[in-house]
Design a protein around this motif. Structure first.
Motif, PDB file in Angstrom:
ATOM      1  N   ASN A 115      11.285   5.789  -3.668  1.00  0.00           N
ATOM      2  CA  ASN A 115      10.134   6.377  -2.977  1.00  0.00           C
ATOM      3  C   ASN A 115      10.503   6.890  -1.598  1.00  0.00           C
ATOM      4  N   HIS A 116       9.746   7.885  -1.180  1.00  0.00           N
ATOM      5  CA  HIS A 116       9.854   8.366   0.193  1.00  0.00           C
ATOM      6  C   HIS A 116       9.624   7.201   1.152  1.00  0.00           C
ATOM      7  N   TYR A 117      10.425   7.106   2.230  1.00  0.00           N
ATOM      8  CA  TYR A 117      10.344   5.912   3.089  1.00  0.00           C
ATOM      9  C   TYR A 117      10.958   6.220   4.445  1.00  0.00           C
ATOM     10  N   PHE A 118      10.344   5.664   5.479  1.00  0.00           N
ATOM     11  CA  PHE A 118      10.952   5.805   6.803  1.00  0.00           C
ATOM     12  C   PHE A 118      10.826   4.500   7.599  1.00  0.00           C
ATOM     13  N   PHE A 119      11.439   3.441   7.038  1.00  0.00           N
ATOM     14  CA  PHE A 119      11.610   2.170   7.751  1.00  0.00           C
ATOM     15  C   PHE A 119      10.323   1.547   8.282  1.00  0.00           C
ATOM     16  N   ASP A 120       9.259   1.556   7.502  1.00  0.00           N
ATOM     17  CA  ASP A 120       8.006   0.893   7.911  1.00  0.00           C
ATOM     18  C   ASP A 120       7.386   1.496   9.163  1.00  0.00           C
ATOM     19  N   LEU A 121       7.843   2.644   9.619  1.00  0.00           N
ATOM     20  CA  LEU A 121       7.349   3.184  10.887  1.00  0.00           C
ATOM     21  C   LEU A 121       6.048   3.958  10.723  1.00  0.00           C
ATOM     22  N   ASP A 122       5.732   4.389   9.537  1.00  0.00           N
ATOM     23  CA  ASP A 122       4.499   5.134   9.320  1.00  0.00           C
ATOM     24  C   ASP A 122       3.718   4.485   8.175  1.00  0.00           C
ATOM     25  N   SER A 123       2.452   4.867   8.045  1.00  0.00           N
ATOM     26  CA  SER A 123       1.613   4.180   7.062  1.00  0.00           C
ATOM     27  C   SER A 123       2.110   4.453   5.640  1.00  0.00           C
ATOM     28  N   GLN A 124       2.633   5.661   5.385  1.00  0.00           N
ATOM     29  CA  GLN A 124       3.145   5.957   4.037  1.00  0.00           C
ATOM     30  C   GLN A 124       4.310   5.011   3.693  1.00  0.00           C
ATOM     31  N   SER A 125       5.163   4.754   4.677  1.00  0.00           N
ATOM     32  CA  SER A 125       6.298   3.863   4.419  1.00  0.00           C
ATOM     33  C   SER A 125       5.820   2.436   4.165  1.00  0.00           C
ATOM     34  N   ARG A 126       4.753   2.024   4.860  1.00  0.00           N
ATOM     35  CA  ARG A 126       4.225   0.681   4.616  1.00  0.00           C
ATOM     36  C   ARG A 126       3.636   0.590   3.212  1.00  0.00           C
ATOM     37  N   THR A 127       3.012   1.684   2.745  1.00  0.00           N
ATOM     38  CA  THR A 127       2.511   1.715   1.367  1.00  0.00           C
ATOM     39  C   THR A 127       3.674   1.576   0.387  1.00  0.00           C
ATOM     40  N   VAL A 128       4.752   2.283   0.686  1.00  0.00           N
ATOM     41  CA  VAL A 128       5.929   2.218  -0.197  1.00  0.00           C
ATOM     42  C   VAL A 128       6.493   0.791  -0.219  1.00  0.00           C
ATOM     43  N   ARG A 129       6.524   0.134   0.946  1.00  0.00           N
ATOM     44  CA  ARG A 129       7.004  -1.257   0.991  1.00  0.00           C
ATOM     45  C   ARG A 129       6.127  -2.137   0.101  1.00  0.00           C
ATOM     46  N   GLN A 130       4.816  -1.867   0.146  1.00  0.00           N
ATOM     47  CA  GLN A 130       3.867  -2.627  -0.685  1.00  0.00           C
ATOM     48  C   GLN A 130       4.201  -2.435  -2.177  1.00  0.00           C
ATOM     49  N   ILE A 131       4.526  -1.182  -2.546  1.00  0.00           N
ATOM     50  CA  ILE A 131       4.864  -0.881  -3.947  1.00  0.00           C
ATOM     51  C   ILE A 131       6.113  -1.653  -4.372  1.00  0.00           C
ATOM     52  N   HIS A 132       7.133  -1.615  -3.523  1.00  0.00           N
ATOM     53  CA  HIS A 132       8.388  -2.299  -3.882  1.00  0.00           C
ATOM     54  C   HIS A 132       8.195  -3.819  -3.883  1.00  0.00           C
ATOM     55  N   ASN A 133       7.389  -4.329  -2.919  1.00  0.00           N
ATOM     56  CA  ASN A 133       7.131  -5.777  -2.895  1.00  0.00           C
ATOM     57  C   ASN A 133       6.407  -6.218  -4.161  1.00  0.00           C
ATOM     58  N   ALA A 134       5.458  -5.374  -4.616  1.00  0.00           N
ATOM     59  CA  ALA A 134       4.684  -5.733  -5.809  1.00  0.00           C
ATOM     60  C   ALA A 134       5.606  -5.822  -7.020  1.00  0.00           C
ATOM     61  N   MET A 135       6.549  -4.891  -7.122  1.00  0.00           N
ATOM     62  CA  MET A 135       7.459  -4.934  -8.274  1.00  0.00           C
ATOM     63  C   MET A 135       8.376  -6.150  -8.172  1.00  0.00           C
ATOM     64  N   GLU A 136       8.821  -6.417  -6.943  1.00  0.00           N
ATOM     65  CA  GLU A 136       9.716  -7.567  -6.738  1.00  0.00           C
ATOM     66  C   GLU A 136       9.006  -8.878  -7.059  1.00  0.00           C
ATOM     67  N   ALA A 137       7.671  -8.875  -6.922  1.00  0.00           N
ATOM     68  CA  ALA A 137       6.909 -10.109  -7.166  1.00  0.00           C
ATOM     69  C   ALA A 137       6.781 -10.408  -8.655  1.00  0.00           C
ATOM     70  N   SER A 138       7.145  -9.462  -9.505  1.00  0.00           N
ATOM     71  CA  SER A 138       7.040  -9.716 -10.945  1.00  0.00           C
ATOM     72  C   SER A 138       7.997 -10.841 -11.330  1.00  0.00           C
ATOM     73  N   PRO A 139       7.479 -11.895 -11.983  1.00  0.00           N
ATOM     74  CA  PRO A 139       8.359 -13.006 -12.369  1.00  0.00           C
ATOM     75  C   PRO A 139       9.417 -12.589 -13.391  1.00  0.00           C
ATOM     76  N   SER A 140       9.188 -11.435 -14.055  1.00  0.00           N
ATOM     77  CA  SER A 140      10.140 -10.990 -15.077  1.00  0.00           C
ATOM     78  C   SER A 140      11.303 -10.196 -14.492  1.00  0.00           C
TER      79      SER A 140
END
Ligand SMILES: C[S@@+](CC[C@H](N)C(=O)[O-])C[C@H]1O[C@@H](n2cnc3c(N)ncnc32)[C@H](O)[C@@H]1O
Length: 161
Positions: A115-140
């Motif tokens: 995903n497009h990302y710029f080190f948590d510095l903008d709101s879009q990047s924070r959304t992207v972090r949320q997306i990656h965190n959600a996938m990482e949270a999958s127990p599988s």
């Protein structure tokens, strides 16, 4: 980032014009691009006329099971710059999407999330972090590799045995 091996069946969700679908084609037996826009699907098909092992289908990542056949399984799933387009982007939606694609992977199968990302510095990047965190949270899933660069974040997950 992908292990250099031959993949049997690749799914590219939200494939757009199929740029990544065609890139992965020489490294797999078959690749399927699924895309919401029928206009993009038509163009992807046209651009891929000379690539025999790719196919495209119109469909929504939120209802991926209605596009795929019951027996469809993939050893690599690409999800590039698509999830932040979802109108209702909640942890619940992300968990549901993750579950629906993870069930299409055998143990050891891979998901490459980019995903497009710029080190948590903008709101879009924070959304992207949320997306990656959600996938990482999958127990599988297990995170096996991550790369952060201006302007992208790429995470490779492997389905646990
Ligand atoms: C920025 S493009 C990325 C295309 C491609 N993955 C790439 O990296 O070249 C985002 C794509 O996601 C598609 N898309 C948006 N929402 C979708 C959904 N709910 N299901 C499937 N595709 C979707 C859009 O139509 C668009 O083609």
């Amino acid at each position: 980032m992908l292990p250099a091996r031959r993949y049997s069946s690749v799914l590219d969700v939200g494939c757009g014009l199929g740029v990544f679908t065609r890139m992965v084609a020489p490294h797999c037996d078959s690749a399927l691009g699924v895309e919401l826009s029928s206009v993009a699907v038509e163009q992807a098909m046209r651009l891929s006329e000379n690539v025999p092992n790719v196919a495209f289908a119109q469909g929504d990542i939120l209802q991926i099971d209605s596009v795929l056949r019951d027996e469809n399984a993939f050893d690599l799933i690409l999800v590039a710059d698509v999830l932040y387009y979802l109108a209702l982007l909640s942890d619940e939606v992300l968990t549901t999407v993750t579950r629906s694609i993870v069930q299409r992977l055998p143990p050891g199968g891979l998901i490459l999330l980019v995903n497009h990302y710029f080190f948590d510095l903008d709101s879009q990047s924070r959304t992207v972090r949320q997306i990656h965190n959600a996938m990482e949270a999958s127990p599988s899933l297990q995170l096996v590799r991550e790369q952060r660069h201006p302007f992208f974040l790429a995470s490779l997950y492997e389905k646990r045995a």
